[in-house]
Design a protein around this motif. Structure first.
Motif, PDB file in Angstrom:
ATOM      1  N   GLY A 157     -29.083 -13.931 -26.322  1.00  0.00           N
ATOM      2  CA  GLY A 157     -30.337 -13.674 -25.629  1.00  0.00           C
ATOM      3  C   GLY A 157     -30.250 -12.537 -24.631  1.00  0.00           C
ATOM      4  N   ALA A 158     -29.089 -12.369 -24.002  1.00  0.00           N
ATOM      5  CA  ALA A 158     -28.916 -11.255 -23.070  1.00  0.00           C
ATOM      6  C   ALA A 158     -29.144  -9.929 -23.776  1.00  0.00           C
ATOM      7  CB  ALA A 158     -27.525 -11.300 -22.449  1.00  0.00           C
ATOM      8  N   ALA A 159     -28.637  -9.802 -25.007  1.00  0.00           N
ATOM      9  CA  ALA A 159     -28.844  -8.568 -25.782  1.00  0.00           C
ATOM     10  C   ALA A 159     -30.289  -8.454 -26.244  1.00  0.00           C
ATOM     11  CB  ALA A 159     -27.900  -8.545 -26.982  1.00  0.00           C
ATOM     12  N   TYR A 160     -30.888  -9.547 -26.674  1.00  0.00           N
ATOM     13  CA  TYR A 160     -32.271  -9.477 -27.137  1.00  0.00           C
ATOM     14  C   TYR A 160     -33.208  -9.033 -26.012  1.00  0.00           C
ATOM     15  CZ  TYR A 160     -30.399 -12.436 -30.923  1.00  0.00           C
ATOM     16  OH  TYR A 160     -29.659 -12.958 -31.947  1.00  0.00           O
ATOM     17  N   PRO A 285     -23.435  -9.152 -35.484  1.00  0.00           N
ATOM     18  CA  PRO A 285     -22.347  -8.775 -34.585  1.00  0.00           C
ATOM     19  C   PRO A 285     -21.644  -7.510 -35.072  1.00  0.00           C
ATOM     20  CG  PRO A 285     -22.296 -11.129 -35.017  1.00  0.00           C
ATOM     21  CD  PRO A 285     -23.308 -10.544 -35.948  1.00  0.00           C
ATOM     22  N   ARG A 286     -21.296  -6.660 -34.144  1.00  0.00           N
ATOM     23  CA  ARG A 286     -20.677  -5.386 -34.490  1.00  0.00           C
ATOM     24  C   ARG A 286     -19.213  -5.583 -34.876  1.00  0.00           C
ATOM     25  NH1 ARG A 286     -19.935  -0.398 -30.225  1.00  0.00           N
ATOM     26  NH2 ARG A 286     -18.984   1.098 -31.661  1.00  0.00           N
ATOM     27  N   PHE A 354     -21.994  -5.110 -28.754  1.00  0.00           N
ATOM     28  CA  PHE A 354     -21.834  -6.356 -29.489  1.00  0.00           C
ATOM     29  C   PHE A 354     -22.575  -6.401 -30.815  1.00  0.00           C
ATOM     30  CE2 PHE A 354     -21.084  -7.892 -25.064  1.00  0.00           C
ATOM     31  CZ  PHE A 354     -19.792  -8.362 -25.245  1.00  0.00           C
ATOM     32  N   HIS A 355     -23.510  -5.495 -31.049  1.00  0.00           N
ATOM     33  CA  HIS A 355     -24.388  -5.612 -32.204  1.00  0.00           C
ATOM     34  C   HIS A 355     -24.509  -4.305 -32.984  1.00  0.00           C
ATOM     35  CE1 HIS A 355     -26.129  -9.253 -30.147  1.00  0.00           C
ATOM     36  NE2 HIS A 355     -26.155  -9.645 -31.400  1.00  0.00           N
ATOM     37  N   LEU A 356     -24.865  -4.457 -34.264  1.00  0.00           N
ATOM     38  CA  LEU A 356     -25.381  -3.340 -35.037  1.00  0.00           C
ATOM     39  C   LEU A 356     -26.697  -3.798 -35.668  1.00  0.00           C
ATOM     40  CD1 LEU A 356     -24.860  -3.871 -38.365  1.00  0.00           C
ATOM     41  CD2 LEU A 356     -22.521  -3.405 -37.659  1.00  0.00           C
TER      42      LEU A 356
END
Length: 362
Positions: A157-160, A285-286, A354-356
């Motif tokens: 959620g922090a990334a979203y 996740p990256r 953290f993401h792609l």
């Protein structure tokens, strides 16, 4: 010159052994500190420290309604591992703002406090995970410790909250379509946070989330009611190949694709469910495409592989097909699955630590 000791089968390098023992002690300290982080979060200790500046144990206990003696012991542990600062002249403790951004809030791009309960969940299900190793039958998402459901949402959620609206939506070229009014489905929606964020930002669009975990869907429905979004957002219990093909303009998978037993089948179903000109958006996740590069370049690789070992891969193996992509599948493998499912156009549009984010079009 290293000392050696004779062993019945091999000769040990005592210096190397001691160095490794210190490393393992650090790992044990880290594992125990995770439990302390969960306590600090649950009891509001980090938030009170962030708000109160420099506090003694008595002041922190009074601010949080907790026991002073136990608070002092917790503070001592937190000082020992370098989380809080201790002033020996006054006996007070403080949490610098930079560390508070990581541990005292969910609304920071650096927040990691929400991930801590995941580790507690691993410990609570270690016997079941061990059995999954022995049988290969996996361990279903719904059979995991309930702290996992909360922790997954808080961690991702922090990334979203940080990236979804200002970066990912524009990178996917969806802003105009969502503003004008689009029909959006989120597959593996969990508790529904991304759809709620999108619905609040784009009141002209309609959103539906699908997940096979009924307790998460129930919570998502309550969240919609509390936010006054009924009529534009709904959540249904359905798996990744069983939801109705209603001609969606956008279908999203937020950190759920690698958890699926049959990701190719899910992508094929999504292709059939898209309206002409529709977009599939994959947030994952990256990771790199090979283990050595992932280990060398991804600071979160150790945590990600642990989570994948405990949750993601056995969760996939518990489902039909049991592909077991894992949380560190990498862009190349994800792209291959999408292409095999009938998406010839796949491109990476964004990435974070953290993401792609991948866009796929049929």
């Amino acid at each position: 010159m290293s000392q050696h000791t004779t062993h019945p089968e091999t000769e040990l390098d005592v210096d190397a052994m001691q160095e490794f023992a210190v490393r393992v002690l650090g790992m044990l300290t880290g594992g125990s500190t995770v439990a302390m982080i969960v306590l600090g979060d649950r009891l509001g200790l980090y938030r009170a420290l962030a708000a109160g500046g420099s506090l003694g144990a008595a002041d922190l206990a009074a601010a949080t309604g907790t026991n002073e003696r136990l608070v002092l012991e917790w503070l001592s542990q937190q000082a020992a591992v370098g989380i809080v600062e201790h002033d020996p002249s006054t006996g007070a403790f403080s949490l610098p703002a930079e560390r508070a951004a990581v541990l005292a809030t969910d609304h920071s791009p650096a927040s990691l406090v929400g991930a801590a309960p995941m580790v507690c969940g691993m410990y609570r299900r270690v016997d079941e995970i061990a059995e999954a190793f022995r049988t290969g039958r996996g361990l279903a998402w719904g059979a995991q410790d309930p702290t996992l459901f909360e922790a997954t949402e808080r961690f991702f959620g922090a990334a979203y909250r940080t990236f979804l609206l200002p970066e990912w939506v524009p990178a996917l070229g969806l802003e105009e379509r969502l503003t004008a009014g689009a029909h959006v489905a989120d597959v593996g929606c969990g508790r529904g946070l991304p759809l709620v964020l999108l619905a609040e930002a784009f009141p002209g669009s309609r959103f539906v989330g699908y997940d096979s975990h009924e307790p998460s869907v129930d919570l998502a429905r309550r969240r919609v009611a509390d936010a006054g979004l009924e009529g534009r957002v709904r959540f249904e219990v359905a798996d990744s190949t069983g939801y109705p093909a209603e001609g969606y303009d956008v279908i999203t998978f937020f950190d759920s694709f690698h958890d699926l037993g049959d990701p190719r089948g899910a992508a094929e179903h999504a292709r059939r469910a898209l309206a002409p000109g529709g977009t599939l958006a994959l947030v994952e996740p990256r990771a790199a495409d090979d283990l050595a590069t992932t280990i060398a370049t991804m600071p979160a690789a150790g945590f990600a592989f642990a989570s994948s070992t405990a949750f993601c891969t056995p969760g996939s193996q518990s489902q039909p097909v049991g592909a077991g992509l894992g949380a560190q599948a990498g862009e190349g493998r994800l792209r291959s699955v999408l292409e095999d499912a009938g998406f010839p156009t796949v491109r990476r549009v964004a990435e974070t630590p953290f993401h792609l984010v991948l866009e796929a079009r049929p």
